[in-house]
Design an enzyme around this catalytic site. Structure first.
Site, PDB file in Angstrom:
ATOM      1  N   ASP A  76       0.854  -1.180   0.000  1.00 49.84           N
ATOM      2  CA  ASP A  76       0.000   0.000   0.000  1.00 49.84           C
ATOM      3  C   ASP A  76       0.894   1.236   0.000  1.00 49.84           C
ATOM      4  O   ASP A  76       1.740   1.390   0.879  1.00 49.84           O
ATOM      5  CB  ASP A  76      -0.899  -0.004   1.233  1.00 49.84           C
ATOM      6  CG  ASP A  76      -1.992   1.042   1.182  1.00 49.84           C
ATOM      7  OD1 ASP A  76      -1.779   2.112   0.563  1.00 49.84           O
ATOM      8  OD2 ASP A  76      -3.051   0.806   1.771  1.00 49.84           O
ATOM      9  N   LYS A  80      -1.548   9.699   0.508  1.00 46.99           N
ATOM     10  CA  LYS A  80      -1.784  10.991   1.152  1.00 46.99           C
ATOM     11  C   LYS A  80      -0.634  11.309   2.102  1.00 46.99           C
ATOM     12  O   LYS A  80      -0.212  10.459   2.881  1.00 46.99           O
ATOM     13  CB  LYS A  80      -3.111  10.982   1.915  1.00 46.99           C
ATOM     14  CG  LYS A  80      -4.311  10.853   1.007  1.00 46.99           C
ATOM     15  CD  LYS A  80      -5.599  10.847   1.814  1.00 46.99           C
ATOM     16  CE  LYS A  80      -6.783  10.675   0.870  1.00 46.99           C
ATOM     17  NZ  LYS A  80      -8.043  10.569   1.618  1.00 46.99           N
TER      18      LYS A  80
END
Length: 172
Positions: A76, A80
């Site tokens: 992952d 952000k």
């Protein structure tokens, strides 16, 4: 060891090609663990052990110089900025992973998220016990053992470039 093996495509393929290796895979998502177990059973592959849970918590309990190869593929990217601290590769985790490699052991990392690739390159380059295997530093060609996985194909379908890193544990 493969950290975050997804649905197990790569780990099952690798284990089948290297029946004399003891392989360990870690994955947090139950469907991926189930998919790997089905692959292993279908292929009569018996040299894999599975950790269903957080690999980073588990590896803190391990002695150094345990693995010849650690593979991290398409983790992952936590894109952000406020989530960057959740990325698997950070200064402390890179040092710990390097400590788990035998001298000459290899850490392989692949991602299709360029900012994460740059971050991983910076972190691994700053880990003193690791040396970049790419000629002149930077990114590497894919290692021979890496096969295209569902996550890689999805990234490529979105037009993402794949970035590979290969680092070796320095002797001593």
């Amino acid at each position: 060891m493969e950290i975050g093996f997804g649905n197990g495509e790569h780990l099952a393929h690798f284990a089948a090609r290297h029946p004399d290796w003891g392989c360990i895979g870690a994955e947090v998502h139950a469907p991926g663990v189930g998919a790997l177990l089905q692959r292993l059973e279908a292929g009569s592959i018996d040299n894999v052990r599975v950790l269903h849970g957080d690999a980073m918590a588990w590896i803190e309990t391990l002695p150094p110089a345990l693995f010849a190869l650690i593979v991290i593929q398409f983790p992952d990217p936590w894109p952000k900025k406020r989530h960057h601290k959740r990325r698997l590769l950070q200064e402390a985790s890179a040092k710990r992973l390097a400590d788990l490699l035998v001298p000459g052991g290899e850490l392989q990392f692949a991602t299709d998220w360029e900012p994460y690739a740059q971050h991983a390159l910076t972190v691994l380059d700053a880990t003193p016990s690791l040396e970049n295997l790419a000629p002149g530093g930077g990114f590497s060609p894919p290692p021979e053992n890496r096969i295209p996985t569902r996550f890689e194909r999805r990234g490529e379908a979105l037009g993402h470039q794949v970035f590979d890193l290969r680092f070796r544990r320095r002797p001593g």
